[in-house]
Design a protein around this motif. Structure first.
Motif, mmCIF file in Angstrom:
data_model
loop_
_atom_site.group_PDB
_atom_site.id
_atom_site.type_symbol
_atom_site.label_atom_id
_atom_site.label_comp_id
_atom_site.label_asym_id
_atom_site.label_seq_id
_atom_site.Cartn_x
_atom_site.Cartn_y
_atom_site.Cartn_z
ATOM 1 N N SER A 114 40.825 23.767 43.646
ATOM 2 C CA SER A 114 41.181 25.169 43.835
ATOM 3 C C SER A 114 39.957 26.021 43.608
ATOM 4 O O SER A 114 39.210 25.818 42.663
ATOM 5 C CB SER A 114 42.279 25.569 42.859
ATOM 6 N N LYS A 115 39.778 26.945 44.489
ATOM 7 C CA LYS A 115 38.578 27.767 44.390
ATOM 8 C C LYS A 115 38.732 28.852 43.323
ATOM 9 O O LYS A 115 37.788 29.220 42.654
ATOM 10 C CB LYS A 115 38.271 28.392 45.743
ATOM 11 N N ASN A 116 39.927 29.377 43.245
ATOM 12 C CA ASN A 116 40.012 30.554 42.371
ATOM 13 C C ASN A 116 41.114 30.510 41.314
ATOM 14 O O ASN A 116 41.492 31.522 40.768
ATOM 15 C CB ASN A 116 40.164 31.819 43.213
ATOM 16 N N ILE A 117 41.643 29.333 41.067
ATOM 17 C CA ILE A 117 42.622 29.260 39.965
ATOM 18 C C ILE A 117 42.132 28.249 38.943
ATOM 19 O O ILE A 117 41.757 27.128 39.287
ATOM 20 C CB ILE A 117 44.020 28.833 40.456
ATOM 21 N N GLU A 118 42.116 28.672 37.714
ATOM 22 C CA GLU A 118 41.760 27.746 36.655
ATOM 23 C C GLU A 118 43.040 27.404 35.901
ATOM 24 O O GLU A 118 43.650 28.292 35.287
ATOM 25 C CB GLU A 118 40.750 28.389 35.706
ATOM 26 N N LEU A 119 43.419 26.151 35.964
ATOM 27 C CA LEU A 119 44.709 25.766 35.393
ATOM 28 C C LEU A 119 44.540 25.164 33.993
ATOM 29 O O LEU A 119 43.666 24.347 33.756
ATOM 30 C CB LEU A 119 45.371 24.731 36.315
ATOM 31 N N LEU B 243 45.378 37.627 36.020
ATOM 32 C CA LEU B 243 45.064 37.849 37.428
ATOM 33 C C LEU B 243 43.995 38.915 37.580
ATOM 34 O O LEU B 243 43.935 39.873 36.817
ATOM 35 C CB LEU B 243 46.318 38.317 38.181
ATOM 36 N N LYS B 244 43.147 38.703 38.576
ATOM 37 C CA LYS B 244 42.194 39.765 38.943
ATOM 38 C C LYS B 244 42.789 40.522 40.117
ATOM 39 O O LYS B 244 43.122 39.934 41.142
ATOM 40 C CB LYS B 244 40.858 39.162 39.384
#
Lengths: 807, 94
Positions: A566-571, A626-627
């Motif tokens: 995933s490019k933009n989610i850090e789980l 969230l941004k």
């Protein structure tokens, strides 16, 4: 001893032999010098006399070691036939005689002197002359006559004094003054007379135990003729009582007179029968009426102040003029009439007020005073306990069902406890009895309402351990937790506390709202200390899960580093062990594809590491940061997973209706309404709702608020997750009750298994011993019925009141 | 309107953070252990904490037990080591 010196050569040999018979030799010399010695001993006695004079007022008996007695032992001859010269002392050939009228003449002289003393005139003869005259008379066996004559003279004098006291027209003060003067001069005169007649006192009187010493004779005369006269005695005692009464009303009186007269009564040994009895009676009636009157008139603190003052006054009276033997009786009397009689009324009228107004000085006084009387402390303690129970009940019961009051309940109890603790330590001397009463009363009122106090205490702890609680430093928090533990100790249904505490702890950990790990751990160890490790096993397991999850995430991040997941989610995932945590009802929601993919990657990773397990996602507990890009700039939003799902929807369109959102996200109806409400109707409105309103309706439409403005960059909107919903509360409580049922079942079976047969009442009482939470007998009966239905036990066929265990 | 979630920027700072929660349980063909009758979600009678300290094991016959329970059982068998449920030879599933 010139003679013994002369004897020396003669007795030289003898002396060696008779060394141990020294007393014998002394006797010899005694006899020889007896005439000399008489005069000598006279002077010796005069020094002794001055000593006894000092004690004259106390009229002590002559000291036992007196040397006034002379033994006239027969001369012992040591003569032995021998060569040495003898020195023989012969008796007088003719006994010396006194002149015929010697007795009359001498007595005449002495009587003159006594009269002079009585009338306070100068004595004509010298005192030494008189003293010798007495000595001589005694030597010539005229002692008894002399004593009788002296007594007669004194008696006449004392008798003559009575007249002045019988006059009617003198006031009591004057009367007291007169009698005091009379007494003082009598004492003075008697001392003088005794000094002159000392020889008589030391010889004749001492040898005859039946005869009173001169001083005692004087007292006896004064007693029989003056104070023994009933009019005089009554007037004296009444006068004294009147004087004391006046002093008690606050007047200044002549204390030295009181002292002197009371001394007189003591010396005459009629203090107790003549004075003390009447005095105590007067005191009794005075304080009885004063106590009753003042109890009516004054309020309690004033009254106690007065009592304290009275006791102090009486003590001073004892110090200044009353005989010490009266002390116990008098103090007891005052305590009885002013305190003991009014204990219950004082407590009824004033204690509650003093306690609620926190009047520590007055409470101190009350405690000290009540400690003096029998049962005082006990009664005070009982009333104190009643007050705590009453006040506590008002805090806890919340008769009007006011939710605000419930919210402040724990704070109010803590404040109340602080206050009571303070009173116990400052006013009640940390008395163990009171501490116990306090504990008992707290336990009583906290449990007066079932379950709710435990729940509120748990919630109170939660509010203090939550992040953002900046009002307290770590030490303050620690102290506060200690105080809460004290309350916790009083609670009977600790399982309710545990359930709510666990629920809140889970949220704190999962939503990352815990203020400090140290504080959490410290609270945990306190609970462990209090209830044993069984109580905290699960809570500890929760912390362990959090630690394990961290390790798993580290490993996960390393494994996915290379893959472009995933490019933009850090789980980050927290993996929970079912048994430790509160039960959560699983909920299926629609996640965006990207998130589902990420979830799957993690699931694969996790199950690869731990075989034999399955993983269940709990979307209710997830949250995100969230941004978001608004027209006013970038913002960071802290939101719940449900909020995230709603917000993400607006990346694909401008306006959505409630139904559309529901369909797209598949969030449960009421949960979705709450979520949308928090986004559109709260303080930070990320969505705009049309039409406007507080509640979310089915037809409402939502639009993304592009003009959203907020002074902060990072905005938290997920408080909604921390909030307890009504359903949560109900289910938590219900689960506790469910658990209790199992515990009751287990206890019944346990007992029946060991006893095989038991009557209903015995079973119930055993159950109450085993169960640690409050249950009603009716509920126990239901469980017994249920166990009978399930064939764990049966009713006895012959005796319907007893049960048999079914194996 | 733009939400950062779909923003392709790969900047670490700009990443959205998702903290998810999952619960795990054993994949078992029964609720309770056939030996000790305790729930698989709990632990065997000897243990206090469920989870890694008291794991489950599966046999080739597809029955599963608490590891402590089955080991104890196997140790008590003198001749053949059989599954207590189906009496087949007990072999640990790899």
């Amino acid at each position: 001893m010139p003679l013994s010196n002369a004897n020396k050569p003669v007795l030289h040999e003898q002396q060696r032999k008779d060394e141990e018979k020294l007393p014998k030799k002394r006797k010899l010399t005694d006899t020889v010098s007896s005439v000399n010695k008489r005069i000598k001993s006279g002077t010796e006695e005069s020094t002794a006399m001055t000593e006894s004079q000092k004690r004259a007022n106390f009229s002590a008996l002559p000291s036992p070691g007196s040397n006034g007695v002379h033994r006239h032992s027969s001369p012992l001859s040591n003569n032995k036939p021998g060569t040495t010269k003898k020195l023989v002392i012969k008796n007088l050939k003719e006994k010396p005689k006194v002149p015929e009228n010697y007795q009359q003449e001498t007595w005449g002289k002495l009587q003159e002197a006594v009269d002079a003393i009585h009338t306070s005139h100068a004595i004509k003869s010298s005192l030494e002359e008189l003293y010798q005259a007495v000595g001589n008379m005694c030597s010539y066996k005229m002692s008894s006559t002399l004593y009788e004559q002296l007594k007669q003279t004194c008696e006449n004098h004392v008798k003559s004094n009575i007249e002045q006291f019988l006059a009617d027209n003198i006031g009591y003060e004057e009367f007291l003054k007169k009698i005091d003067t009379c007494w003082q001069s009598h004492c003075r005169q008697m001392i003088m007379i005794r000094s002159i007649f000392l020889f008589l006192d030391r010889t004749y009187v001492l040898q005859n135990s039946a005869i009173l010493s001169i001083w005692d004779m004087g007292l006896d005369l004064f007693r029989t003729h003056i104070v023994g006269h009933h009019i005089v005695q009554n007037r004296t005692v009444d006068g004294l009582l009147q004087l004391i009464d006046r002093e008690r009303t606050g007047e200044a009186v002549d204390r030295s007179r009181l002292k002197s007269l009371l001394r007189m009564l003591s010396d005459l040994q009629i203090y107790q029968e003549a004075f003390e009895k009447k005095f105590l009676e007067a005191t009794d009636s005075l304080y009885r009426s004063e106590g009753q009157r003042l109890m009516e008139e004054r309020d309690v603190p004033e009254y106690l102040l007065h009592v304290e003052m009275r006791l102090e006054e009486e003590n001073e009276r004892l110090l200044h003029y009353l005989d010490q033997s009266t002390k116990k009786l008098l103090v007891n009397l005052v305590e009885k009439q002013l305190l003991e009689q009014h204990i219950s009324q004082i407590l009824l009228k004033g204690l509650d007020q003093l306690l609620s107004e926190n009047r520590t000085t007055d409470l101190c006084r009350m405690y000290t005073l009540f400690s003096r009387v029998k049962n005082g402390q006990k009664e005070l303690c009982a009333s104190f306990a009643t007050y705590i129970k009453g006040t506590g009940r008002i805090i806890v019961l919340n008769v009007n069902n006011d939710p605000d009051k419930d919210k402040d309940m724990v704070q109010a109890i803590l404040e109340f406890k602080d206050k009571i603790d303070n009173i116990i330590s400052t006013c009640f001397g940390k008395n163990e009895q009171f501490v116990n009463a306090m504990r008992e009363s707290f336990e009583n009122f906290i449990n007066a309402r079932q379950n709710k106090p435990a729940e509120y205490i748990a919630k109170y702890v939660d509010s203090k351990l939550r992040a953002g609680n900046k009002e307290a430093t770590e030490e303050e928090l620690e102290r506060l937790l200690d105080k809460i533990m004290v309350l916790f100790r009083f609670i009977h249904g600790k399982d309710v506390f545990e359930a709510f505490y666990k629920k809140d702890l889970a949220k704190r950990l999962l939503v990352g709202k815990s203020a400090s790990v140290d504080a959490e751990k410290s609270m945990l160890s306190k609970l462990k200390q209090e209830c044993g490790s069984g109580f905290t096993v699960k809570l500890e397991g929760m912390f362990k899960d959090m630690e394990l999850s961290k390790d798993i995430m580290l490993a996960f991040k390393q494994s996915v580093q290379n893959e472009k997941t995933s490019k933009n989610i850090e789980l980050t995932v927290n993996i929970l062990t079912m048994g430790y945590w509160p039960t959560y009802t699983p909920m299926e929601v629609h996640l965006p594809g990207e998130m589902v993919k990420l979830q799957e990657v993690f699931k694969k990773f996790y199950l690869g590491k731990h075989s034999g397990r399955k993983l269940q996602w709990q979307p209710t507990l997830g949250h995100c940061v969230l941004k978001a890009d608004f027209s006013g700039g970038m913002k960071e939003l802290q939101v719940s997973l449900f909020q995230t799902l709603c917000l993400l929807l607006f990346n694909e369109g401008d306006v959505f209706s409630f139904e559309e959102i529901k369909q797209a996200t598949a969030i449960e109806d009421s949960e979705l309404r709450r979520t949308l409400q928090s986004l559109a109707c709260g303080k930070a409105r990320l969505l705009l709702k049309a039409p406007k309103g507080k509640d979310v309706e089915n037809e409402d439409k939502f639009k993304f608020n592009d003009d959203f403005k907020h002074k902060l960059y990072r905005i938290k909107i997920n408080q909604i997750q921390m909030k307890e919903t009504q359903e949560e509360n109900v289910s938590t409580t219900e689960r506790v009750f469910q658990d209790r049922q199992y515990q009751v079942d287990a206890a019944i079976v346990r007992i029946m298994k060991t006893r095989k047969t038991l009557t209903h009442n015995l079973l119930i009482s055993e159950l109450y011993n085993q169960l640690k939470f409050p249950v009603k007998p009716a509920d126990l009966k239901k469980r017994i019925e249920s166990l009978i239905d399930r064939d764990y036990m049966e009713r006895d066929k012959d005796n319907p009141n007893s049960y048999n265990y079914v194996a | 309107m733009k939400m950062a979630v779909i923003d392709p920027a790969e900047n670490e700072v700009n990443k959205n953070i998702w903290i998810a929660v999952g619960t795990w349980r054993w994949v078992a063909n029964d609720d309770n252990c056939g030996i000790c009758r305790m729930a698989f979600d709990g632990c065997c009678p000897e243990c206090k904490l469920p989870g890694d300290d008291c794991p489950l094991v599966w046999g080739e016959c597809s029955h599963c037990f608490h590891i402590h329970c089955i080991v104890k059982w196997l140790n008590s068998q003198q001749v053949h080591q059989l599954c207590p449920m189906c009496r087949q030879d007990w072999k640990f599933k790899e």
